[in-house]
Design a protein around this motif. Structure first.
Motif, mmCIF file in Angstrom:
data_model
loop_
_atom_site.group_PDB
_atom_site.id
_atom_site.type_symbol
_atom_site.label_atom_id
_atom_site.label_comp_id
_atom_site.label_asym_id
_atom_site.label_seq_id
_atom_site.Cartn_x
_atom_site.Cartn_y
_atom_site.Cartn_z
ATOM 1 N N ARG A 63 -3.619 6.500 -5.729
ATOM 2 C CA ARG A 63 -3.861 6.418 -7.739
ATOM 3 C C ARG A 63 -4.121 6.839 -8.064
ATOM 4 N NH1 ARG A 63 -7.145 1.562 -9.169
ATOM 5 N NH2 ARG A 63 -7.207 1.121 -7.048
ATOM 6 N N ALA A 75 0.936 -1.701 -0.071
ATOM 7 C CA ALA A 75 -0.088 -0.326 -0.186
ATOM 8 C C ALA A 75 1.213 1.864 0.183
ATOM 9 C CB ALA A 75 -0.514 0.313 1.110
ATOM 10 N N ASN A 76 0.437 1.847 -0.477
ATOM 11 C CA ASN A 76 1.254 3.699 -1.313
ATOM 12 C C ASN A 76 0.436 4.520 0.476
ATOM 13 O OD1 ASN A 76 3.480 2.958 -3.788
ATOM 14 N ND2 ASN A 76 1.307 2.583 -4.216
ATOM 15 N N GLU A 125 -5.009 4.113 -0.226
ATOM 16 C CA GLU A 125 -3.883 3.101 -2.114
ATOM 17 C C GLU A 125 -5.179 3.339 -3.354
ATOM 18 O OE1 GLU A 125 -2.285 1.220 -4.648
ATOM 19 O OE2 GLU A 125 -1.343 1.617 -3.200
#
Length: 743
Positions: free
Chosen positions: A732, A608-609, A728
């Motif tokens: 995106r 996960a960012n 996340e």
């Protein structure tokens, strides 16, 4: 007055008895369209809403409920218009209106207004009648097609005036387009003799007389006719044979029979001696001199000959034969008993049914599979509905528990939050499993270790078992490869089998051990998992039904009947198979086949960012579920966003007109302006927001929702949503939107 009241009460009872005795459904509504009385037949014909039928029920409420439940075929997908057509205007006289329900039944409905301003509704079930009409029509079409394809000279004509109702192509060629069969006869007196004999016996065979063809030439013929009922009148069906070339025809027939690709035989009735046989029959039975050698059971021929003599002919009598190679097979024999050269002779045609029986068995299996799939589809819709209703509250529980885990440092509180989070995540997985079952596909395919799945299932059952004494042994060799599967779903399948075994032990008092083993089938590329318990087993009478939805042998309240149906659905969705091993003489054994994992089968989760949001970034969230929307807003605020939350699509569009946003998260199904209308507004007025927008929805099963997600191409999350998933998704959106000059 007492006598009058008694008379009224007696009259009411008499009226009730009369109404209940009617074979039609009967209901009386008053001038306010409220139900006054109805009979049992009316309730049976409205079984889907029978629990609502009580005196005082408003007719409009009944109409709305039937439309909502999709009872009537013409209301499905058209509920509002259907209701409008029935609610606007008054009750009018309706006589014999055909009403078709979605379950296939058809009723003849009549509505009669009463003098007091109310109305009477009567219903008659005409389903069987409609089916009979269809079958009659299809039968007539089939007969015409067969006759049109036949080379036989066949006519159908009225008895009295001889008007031709049908003629085969061969009859048209022979007699031309004549209007009456009377024109075919060379001498009227011969037709009179023929009709007299036909009326006496109902049929005539090989009646010799002279006929006239289309060119006016007279030729000798043999006609065979039968008197039948056709659409309420007696008609003559006649087949004609031209005898002018009888001798040539005899020779030709023999030549044709020799070359005809069918197993035709001519034998002496009493002795069985073979008088003539086609090459096809010789290839089937060999060059036998006597037909007695054809039968697997030597006594069968005597029974067959007895039946043939009684009937004169047999059609597709099924018997077991022995072919030229000694193979036993089932065949269909069509025979006729004739006189040939003064002797009793059997002319027969024998067909090998091996391929037909195999095809019939396969068709039966396919029909059963189709039947099961239909029921599983209904179960899938039910599970999808349950899952959808649970999504929103689960989103709140899952989200808040995960956020608390990120914020709380107290060990005691952390333990309790962990328990809440674990339970909530398990519920969320169950919901997603329901949705995957409804879609008939797994949620996520990954490389799964069989031993760990079985270990997890055993641990769960060990903690939750009724007896506490459950004993599970595992035999998983080291060389068994991982499977390509959704680990949570396969674990749930194994748990269901364990629980079923334990419940069977508890009710029967026998059984204490479950053995689980696995092996790799290199020839099929599948991993076989075997679950065996030493309990009472499954009775043979119900084994064929154990995978049917809602079928259960448990007491009411103890089982839903979807456990094994669930297992069957999940395993099939993985491209595998599950079956009951019926070779075991004791206990219960299930065999599960699942594909071994390949590198391209596995979906890996990317890490996960984290969101790196500047202080001036703004997000807009719209969700008609306030708690869900506020939770998502709180998650983004903790990441540095300035978040506006609204609970309706109308408010969201107003905010978009007034403020510039970097991220827009929208629900799909909302009252008023929904997700599709929001997408249309973005296209028309805010095209720059399309790349900044995503959907968060609890409904990915509806055709409308699926169509919008497909058409828009916008990213989406399926509820319940975790904080990590939300971060996340937003990361995106920000990454995809950032241009090459944005740094």
């Amino acid at each position: 007055m007492a006598n009058d009241l008694d008379d009224i009460e007696n009259a009411q009872h008499l009226l009730r008895d009369a109404v209940d005795s009617l074979k039609e459904g009967f209901a009386l509504y008053d001038e306010n369209r409220r139900l006054v009385m109805f009979n049992q037949r009316y309730a049976e014909m409205n079984k889907a809403v029978a629990h609502l039928l009580k005196p005082g029920l408003d007719w409009e409420i009944l109409m709305r409920e039937t439309a909502r439940r999709g009872i009537y075929a013409d209301a499905v997908g058209n509920e509002q218009q259907w209701l409008s057509d029935r609610l606007v205007g008054g009750i009018e006289f309706i006589q014999d209106f055909e009403l078709r329900e979605t379950d296939g039944r058809t009723y003849l409905v009549s509505v009669h207004p009463t003098r007091s301003g109310g109305f009477v509704v009567t219903r008659e079930d005409i389903t069987a009648k409609k089916q009979a009409e269809v079958e009659q029509r299809d039968g007539d079409i089939l007969i015409r097609k067969v006759l049109d394809a036949s080379a036989a000279v066949v006519t159908m004509a009225r008895i009295g005036d001889g008007q031709i109702l049908y003629r085969s192509p061969a009859a048209l060629h022979l007699f031309g387009p004549s209007k009456s069969a009377r024109e075919h006869y060379a001498r009227p007196e011969e037709r009179a003799d023929f009709v007299t004999e036909l009326l006496a016996d109902g049929r005539v065979d090989n009646f010799k007389l002279d006929l006239r063809n289309a060119d006016g030439h007279i030729f000798p013929a043999s006609i065979s006719s039968q008197l039948i009922d056709f659409k309420g009148e007696e008609v003559i069906v006649t087949s004609i044979i031209d005898l002018t070339v009888q001798k040539e025809a005899d020779a030709l027939i023999r030549q044709v029979m020799e070359a005809y690709p069918a197993a035709i035989n001519m034998t002496h009735a009493e002795t069985g001696e073979v008088l003539f046989s086609t090459p096809e029959l010789k290839a089937l039975f060999g060059p036998a001199d006597n037909s007695r050698s054809y039968y697997a059971d030597p006594t069968e021929r005597e029974s067959y000959l007895k039946d043939l003599r009684q009937a004169g002919m047999l059609k597709d009598r099924r018997m077991e034969f022995v072919d030229a190679h000694g193979r036993k097979f089932w065949g269909a024999d069509s025979s006729r008993l004739i006189e040939f050269n003064g002797e009793e002779v059997i002319v027969s045609n024998t067909r090998d049914l091996t391929d037909e029986l195999a095809l019939s068995e396969e068709l039966s299996r396919q029909r059963e599979l189709l039947f099961q799939n239909e029921k599983m589809s209904a179960l899938g819709e039910l599970l999808a509905g349950v899952a959808h209703e649970l999504n929103n509250p689960l989103s709140v529980v899952v989200g808040h528990s995960l956020m608390l885990k990120e914020e709380i440092t107290d060990p005691g509180l952390m333990t309790r939050i962990d328990k809440i989070g674990t339970a909530a995540e398990r519920c969320a997985k169950i919901v997603k499993t329901f949705l995957a079952m409804a879609r008939q596909q797994p949620s996520k395919i990954e490389s799964v270790d069989v031993a760990s799945v079985i270990e997890t299932a055993a641990d769960v059952v060990g903690y939750g078992s009724v007896s506490g004494g459950i004993r599970i042994t595992r035999n998983i060799p080291d060389g068994v490869p991982p499977i390509a599967a959704d680990a949570d779903q396969i674990t749930q399948v194994i748990i269901n089998l364990f629980i079923n075994a334990e419940q069977a032990w508890a009710s029967s008092g026998s059984g204490d051990h479950i053995d689980v083993s696995a092996m790799f089938k290199s020839d099929t590329g599948m991993v076989e998992v075997i679950v065996y318990d030493n309990g009472p087993g499954i009775p043979e009478a119900i084994r064929a039904r154990i995978f049917e939805p809602f079928f259960t042998t448990k007491e009411v309240g103890e089982g839903t009947g979807i456990g094994l149906a669930f297992c069957h659905r999940i395993i099939l969705s993985h491209g595998g198979q599950i079956e009951l091993d019926q070779t075991r003489t004791s206990g219960t054994c299930f065999r599960i086949m699942l594909p071994a994992a390949k590198s391209d089968d596995v979906q890996t989760d990317e890490p996960a960012n984290q969101i790196s949001a500047p202080a001036d970034m703004r997000a807009l969230i719209v969700d008609d579920e306030v708690e869900v929307g506020e939770l998502n807003a709180e998650i983004l605020r903790k990441e540095g966003f300035a978040v506006d939350f609204v609970s309706s699509g109308e408010e969201a569009l107003e905010r978009l007109r007034a403020t510039k946003y970097d991220v827009f998260l929208s629900d799909l199904n909302m009252p008023g302006v929904d997700g599709r209308q929001i997408y249309a507004a973005l296209q028309a007025h805010f095209p720059e927001m399309l790349s900044r927008t995503a959907y968060i929805t609890g409904d990915t099963m509806g055709q409308s929702s699926l169509g919008l997600l497909r058409d828009s191409g916008l990213p989406h999350l399926e509820k319940p949503v975790s904080p990590a998933e939300l971060r996340e998704l937003v990361h995106r959106l920000l990454t995809d939107h950032k241009g090459p000059t944005d740094g």
